[in-house]
Design a protein around this motif. Structure first.
Motif, PDB file in Angstrom:
ATOM      1  N   ALA A 153      32.976  17.305 131.382  1.00 17.37           N
ATOM      2  CA  ALA A 153      34.317  16.732 131.450  1.00 17.37           C
ATOM      3  C   ALA A 153      34.174  15.213 131.459  1.00 17.37           C
ATOM      4  O   ALA A 153      33.097  14.670 131.720  1.00 17.37           O
ATOM      5  N   VAL A 154      35.282  14.541 131.177  1.00 18.89           N
ATOM      6  CA  VAL A 154      35.336  13.087 131.298  1.00 18.89           C
ATOM      7  C   VAL A 154      36.752  12.749 131.742  1.00 18.89           C
ATOM      8  O   VAL A 154      37.712  13.448 131.388  1.00 18.89           O
ATOM      9  N   ASP A 155      36.896  11.711 132.553  1.00 18.96           N
ATOM     10  CA  ASP A 155      38.248  11.374 132.989  1.00 18.96           C
ATOM     11  C   ASP A 155      38.777  10.143 132.258  1.00 18.96           C
ATOM     12  O   ASP A 155      38.065   9.520 131.467  1.00 18.96           O
ATOM     13  N   ARG A 156      40.024   9.828 132.509  1.00 20.30           N
ATOM     14  CA  ARG A 156      40.696   8.760 131.776  1.00 20.30           C
ATOM     15  C   ARG A 156      40.098   7.390 132.054  1.00 20.30           C
ATOM     16  O   ARG A 156      40.296   6.448 131.286  1.00 20.30           O
ATOM     17  N   ARG A 157      39.344   7.276 133.149  1.00 25.57           N
ATOM     18  CA  ARG A 157      38.667   6.011 133.457  1.00 25.57           C
ATOM     19  C   ARG A 157      37.340   5.878 132.712  1.00 25.57           C
ATOM     20  O   ARG A 157      36.755   4.797 132.676  1.00 25.57           O
ATOM     21  N   GLY A 158      36.831   7.008 132.174  1.00 28.73           N
ATOM     22  CA  GLY A 158      35.533   7.018 131.517  1.00 28.73           C
ATOM     23  C   GLY A 158      34.438   7.662 132.321  1.00 28.73           C
ATOM     24  O   GLY A 158      33.286   7.713 131.871  1.00 28.73           O
ATOM     25  N   VAL A 159      34.756   8.173 133.510  1.00 26.50           N
ATOM     26  CA  VAL A 159      33.751   8.826 134.353  1.00 26.50           C
ATOM     27  C   VAL A 159      33.375  10.162 133.705  1.00 26.50           C
ATOM     28  O   VAL A 159      34.236  10.991 133.426  1.00 26.50           O
TER      29      VAL A 159
ATOM     30  N   ALA B 127      39.725  16.031 145.846  1.00 27.93           N
ATOM     31  CA  ALA B 127      38.835  16.470 146.914  1.00 27.93           C
ATOM     32  C   ALA B 127      37.719  17.360 146.408  1.00 27.93           C
ATOM     33  O   ALA B 127      36.811  17.707 147.148  1.00 27.93           O
ATOM     34  N   ALA B 128      37.782  17.766 145.152  1.00 26.89           N
ATOM     35  CA  ALA B 128      36.776  18.674 144.610  1.00 26.89           C
ATOM     36  C   ALA B 128      35.469  17.939 144.357  1.00 26.89           C
ATOM     37  O   ALA B 128      35.455  16.778 143.934  1.00 26.89           O
ATOM     38  N   THR B 129      34.367  18.609 144.595  1.00 23.05           N
ATOM     39  CA  THR B 129      33.056  18.023 144.363  1.00 23.05           C
ATOM     40  C   THR B 129      32.639  18.213 142.904  1.00 23.05           C
ATOM     41  O   THR B 129      33.240  18.995 142.163  1.00 23.05           O
ATOM     42  N   LYS B 130      31.578  17.522 142.521  1.00 24.24           N
ATOM     43  CA  LYS B 130      31.049  17.705 141.169  1.00 24.24           C
ATOM     44  C   LYS B 130      30.614  19.158 140.951  1.00 24.24           C
ATOM     45  O   LYS B 130      30.808  19.706 139.862  1.00 24.24           O
TER      46      LYS B 130
ATOM     47  N   LEU C 113      39.258  16.721 129.242  1.00 24.68           N
ATOM     48  CA  LEU C 113      39.645  15.318 129.428  1.00 24.68           C
ATOM     49  C   LEU C 113      40.692  15.327 130.526  1.00 24.68           C
ATOM     50  O   LEU C 113      41.821  15.794 130.333  1.00 24.68           O
ATOM     51  N   VAL C 114      40.308  14.846 131.709  1.00 27.35           N
ATOM     52  CA  VAL C 114      41.114  15.040 132.914  1.00 27.35           C
ATOM     53  C   VAL C 114      41.514  13.690 133.514  1.00 27.35           C
ATOM     54  O   VAL C 114      41.046  12.623 133.080  1.00 27.35           O
ATOM     55  N   ALA C 115      42.374  13.756 134.518  1.00 28.80           N
ATOM     56  CA  ALA C 115      42.884  12.526 135.117  1.00 28.80           C
ATOM     57  C   ALA C 115      41.837  11.796 135.954  1.00 28.80           C
ATOM     58  O   ALA C 115      41.691  10.577 135.868  1.00 28.80           O
ATOM     59  N   ARG C 116      41.088  12.554 136.756  1.00 28.35           N
ATOM     60  CA  ARG C 116      40.147  11.878 137.664  1.00 28.35           C
ATOM     61  C   ARG C 116      39.037  12.833 138.085  1.00 28.35           C
ATOM     62  O   ARG C 116      39.291  13.975 138.453  1.00 28.35           O
ATOM     63  N   LEU C 117      37.812  12.341 138.019  1.00 28.39           N
ATOM     64  CA  LEU C 117      36.626  13.062 138.456  1.00 28.39           C
ATOM     65  C   LEU C 117      35.949  12.307 139.587  1.00 28.39           C
ATOM     66  O   LEU C 117      36.112  11.079 139.709  1.00 28.39           O
ATOM     67  N   PRO C 118      35.167  12.989 140.418  1.00 25.14           N
ATOM     68  CA  PRO C 118      34.357  12.274 141.413  1.00 25.14           C
ATOM     69  C   PRO C 118      33.318  11.409 140.710  1.00 25.14           C
ATOM     70  O   PRO C 118      32.804  11.782 139.648  1.00 25.14           O
ATOM     71  N   GLU C 119      33.017  10.272 141.301  1.00 20.47           N
ATOM     72  CA  GLU C 119      32.107   9.315 140.664  1.00 20.47           C
ATOM     73  C   GLU C 119      31.056   8.848 141.656  1.00 20.47           C
ATOM     74  O   GLU C 119      31.359   8.575 142.822  1.00 20.47           O
TER      75      GLU C 119
END
Length: 208
Positions: A143-149, A17-20, A179-185
């Protein structure tokens, strides 16, 4: 190998739920708390990793990199290691909104102060399309997430540039806890192929 520290968790408590903006504030605050000794150790580890990357790419390759500033991980030793291995390193030139221009890295002593608190080579500058000559791009990130975002600082320079680098390996350089699990995209975000961290080295993204 140093064990990565836990990933940052910006408010609100659920990272999804966190924003960029919230992610940026949290990560920049964490970077300000990093001690000089930790920064030196991380720079040494990243330089070793970049040296191996340069040897893998081989002499004659072109790599686009950047000069770390502020709390960004790494240092100019990374650039020297790359230049010694591949021979041609291009650094970004940020001015008016739009794709980045580029300039050849000719050593630390040739860098000059530039807008946005950056350090860049002096002119002549190369056009944005020069990024297409690169085999690999080392890309600054918060930061970057595991999906590459990738999470940048919000100026949009790289979002407008990476589309010109078709076929190049896109490597986000971050600290271990970035390097995190998920970021907003957003729809315009260009995903990274790999992440480079001091403790984890080169890690492939987009497999989860």
């Amino acid at each position: 190998m140093r064990r990565p520290t836990p990933a940052p968790q910006p408010s609100p408590d659920t990272a999804g739920a966190a924003t960029k903006t919230q992610w940026r504030e949290e990560i920049l605050a964490r970077r300000r708390e990093v001690t000089a000794a930790v920064r030196d150790a991380e720079t040494a580890a990243l330089t070793t990793a970049v040296t191996a990357l340069g040897r893998e790419l081989g002499r004659g390759a072109t790599v686009c990199a950047y000069v770390p500033v502020g709390g960004e991980p790494g240092g100019t030793a990374m650039l020297d290691a790359l230049a010694a291995s591949v021979g041609r390193v291009l650094l970004p030139v940020a001015r008016e909104p739009g794709p980045l221009r580029w300039a050849t890295y000719d050593g630390v002593d040739a860098l000059v102060r530039a807008p946005f608190g950056l350090r860049e080579p002096a002119p002549p500058f190369l056009p944005p399309e020069s990024v297409a000559e690169a085999t690999m791009l080392l890309v600054p990130a918060l930061a970057v997430d595991r999906r590459g975002v990738r999470l940048g600082r919000g100026a949009g320079f790289y979002d407008r540039t990476l589309g010109l680098a078709a076929g190049a390996r896109l490597v986000a350089v971050v600290r271990d806890d970035e390097l995190v699990a998920r970021l907003p995209e957003d729809a315009h975000d260009v995903r990274m192929h790999e992440a480079l961290t001091p403790g984890g080295g080169l890690q492939v993204l987009g497999q989860e």
